[in-house]
Design an enzyme around this catalytic site. Structure first.
Site, PDB file in Angstrom:
ATOM      1  N   SER A  93       0.765  -1.136   0.125  1.00 32.61           N
ATOM      2  CA  SER A  93       0.077  -0.025  -0.043  1.00 32.61           C
ATOM      3  C   SER A  93       1.002   1.248  -0.027  1.00 32.61           C
ATOM      4  O   SER A  93       1.835   1.220   0.611  1.00 32.61           O
ATOM      5  CB  SER A  93      -0.878   0.108   1.197  1.00 32.61           C
ATOM      6  OG  SER A  93      -0.226   0.299   2.378  1.00 32.61           O
ATOM      7  N   GLU A 147       6.694  -0.456  -5.168  1.00 27.41           N
ATOM      8  CA  GLU A 147       5.817  -0.764  -5.888  1.00 27.41           C
ATOM      9  C   GLU A 147       4.396  -0.639  -5.158  1.00 27.41           C
ATOM     10  O   GLU A 147       3.898  -1.625  -4.462  1.00 27.41           O
ATOM     11  CB  GLU A 147       5.806  -2.087  -6.572  1.00 27.41           C
ATOM     12  CG  GLU A 147       5.166  -2.125  -8.232  1.00 27.41           C
ATOM     13  CD  GLU A 147       3.625  -2.556  -7.779  1.00 27.41           C
ATOM     14  OE1 GLU A 147       2.675  -1.811  -7.616  1.00 27.41           O
ATOM     15  OE2 GLU A 147       3.289  -3.633  -7.735  1.00 27.41           O
ATOM     16  N   CYS A 181      -2.327  -5.335  -9.153  1.00 26.59           N
ATOM     17  CA  CYS A 181      -2.011  -3.774  -9.251  1.00 26.59           C
ATOM     18  C   CYS A 181      -2.221  -3.090 -10.205  1.00 26.59           C
ATOM     19  O   CYS A 181      -2.473  -2.062 -10.333  1.00 26.59           O
ATOM     20  CB  CYS A 181      -0.454  -3.661  -8.676  1.00 26.59           C
ATOM     21  SG  CYS A 181       0.142  -4.528  -7.043  1.00 26.59           S
TER      22      CYS A 181
END
Length: 473
Positions: A228, A247, A281
């Site tokens: 997150s 990331e 993602c």
């Protein structure tokens, strides 16, 4: 089944254990060791002790270890896929695809281990530099902390552990609390492959407790994290001079231009929106469709989505299964209801059953709604319209995230305009933003993170450049 901590090349008892449950049927899968701060320090110590040997290990030996791990995965492909399906509720066919990608990731890592190199530097290009021979070499950083998420419990581990080992580093791995079994399986494979004891350690338990130790310990030279934005920001702000790769997710967007043969691309787009329950993602979350084809696109998209089958992740025909937690189901329900209450139209789905959130399609969603501006990480997609192509680009860029974006168009000028102006780490032309192969550079801008994965690029992040100069005259 009880899983202890993996430290120094062996399993070590933990002081306490947590029950790991299957997200689909809530069946207990295992008892997982909960690492204390002392356990994490012990893992760091083991990694530091192993680092000298790792740095001296010839590159061909590191490559051979990685090749063996890839072969073990090939041999146990079905077992590994079922393990992922059970602990992550990933549909079995998607779990098999993840194992196949993991094999490729370790294979790429073995290739890169053999070709880490520097370059010669023309010192005489500057006055005073003549009579000198100079070159660069790349050296391992040392101990790397890898923190991984639940959604790709084998392949995202591979994207951190693979290049770290290829470059001669040692690793302390903290996998997601919901998916530790995959990480322990990989640790066992590396042990069988001959990796020096302590070069890979796995500690499970509280993310904040383990993470704080890793962030603050000076023996850790780099942190590579997928998760997150909130946690990523904390790591970045508290890690001192450690190297950091982050990331942090996205709300990936797709533009569908006028003139596109939508019946040809819609099956691909549905896959990009709903694969693994949207818990990816780069899952498609926002679709912007030209007004001339909007109504037809929505009708066909709904029809194609209705073909998806929900159910047990271990059943061959299942496309959509349970979300990772019941809390995420509730959160998603609330976000969808908020959007509908604020003017969005619900075309499909919007509800849940036994932990499965049904594939959900919304249209005409205000950009301020959470299902648009936040990362929903669920099988929810919204479709909005645009008239002018520049307007579509502006709508995509109207986001705090910027991981990947996609565009379908027949106009090369619009494709190049998108490539130039989209504020993302990767632009996929005539492809969905969910596309990724494991050797390409992968990472984002804005709140989607910093640094790049993809084995060659991760090796560069995980090595230090050293200059060596000889005075020859």
């Amino acid at each position: 089944m009880k899983k202890d901590l993996w430290i120094g090349g062996e399993y070590r008892n933990a002081s306490s254990y947590m029950k790991l449950k299957n997200p689909f049927n809530l069946e207990v899968l295992a008892e997982i060791g909960m690492a204390t701060s002392e356990d994490v320090l012990s893992a760091i110590h083991a990694a530091q002790q192993a680092q000298v040997g790792m740095a001296d290990l010839p590159s061909f030996e590191r490559a051979e270890i990685l090749e063996k791990v890839a072969q073990f995965l090939k041999d146990d492909r079905e077992e590994c896929a079922r393990l992922i399906a059970m602990e992550a509720a990933k549909p079995l066919k998607a779990a098999r695809a993840e194992v196949d990608r993991t094999i490729m990731t370790y294979t790429f890592a073995s290739h890169e281990a053999r070709r880490i190199h520097g370059e010669t530097v023309p010192m005489d290009g500057a006055p005073g530099g003549q009579g000198r021979l100079a070159f660069t070499v790349r050296e391992p950083l040392g101990v790397i902390a890898a923190i991984t998420p639940f959604n790709f419990p084998m392949n995202l581990v591979a994207h951190k552990v693979g290049p770290a080992i290829a470059a001669g580093n040692s690793v302390v791995l903290k996998p997601a609390s919901q998916t530790p079994l995959s990480a322990y399986k990989i640790a066992e494979y590396f042990h069988r492959a001959g990796l020096p004891a302590g070069a890979l350690n796995v500690v499970t338990g509280s993310g904040s407790k383990i993470g704080d130790v890793l962030v603050k310990d000076d023996r850790i030279k780099m942190i590579t994290f997928t998760g997150s934005p909130e946690v990523g920001r904390y790591i970045r702000e508290n890690s001192g001079l450690k190297r950091v790769t982050l990331e942090l997710g996205s709300n990936s967007a797709l533009i569908v231009d006028d003139g596109v043969l939508i019946h040809q691309v819609i099956p691909r787009i549905v896959t990009g929106a709903f694969a693994y329950q949207g818990q990816v993602c780069i899952s498609i979350q926002r679709i912007f469709v030209h007004e001339n084809i909007f109504d037809s696109f929505v009708d066909q998209f709904v029809s194609e989505t209705q073909k998806l089958k929900t159910g047990n992740p271990l059943e061959e025909e299942t496309d959509i299964s349970a979300m990772i937690t019941r809390g995420d189901v509730q959160r998603t329900q609330e976000w969808v209801e908020e959007a509908v209450n604020n003017g969005a139209q619900l075309k499909l789905g919007g509800g849940s059953e036994e932990g499965i959130f049904k594939p959900t399609i919304l249209v005409n969603v205000p950009s301020s709604e959470k299902v648009s501006c936040e990362e929903v990480f669920a099988p929810v997609v919204h479709i909005n319209t645009f008239r002018d192509f520049s307007e579509a680009i502006d709508q995509v860029n109207d986001s705090k995230y910027g991981l990947q974006a996609g565009i379908f168009t027949n106009d090369i000028h619009k494709a190049l305009q998108a490539a130039r102006k989209l504020q993302v780490g990767g632009v996929m032309i005539n492809e969905i933003p969910t596309f990724r192969v494991d050797q390409m550079p992968y990472g984002g801008v804005k709140m989607s993170g910093m640094g790049r994965e993809g084995i060659k690029y991760a090796v560069e992040e995980m090595t230090e450049l050293k200059l060596i100069s000889f005075k020859t005259e």
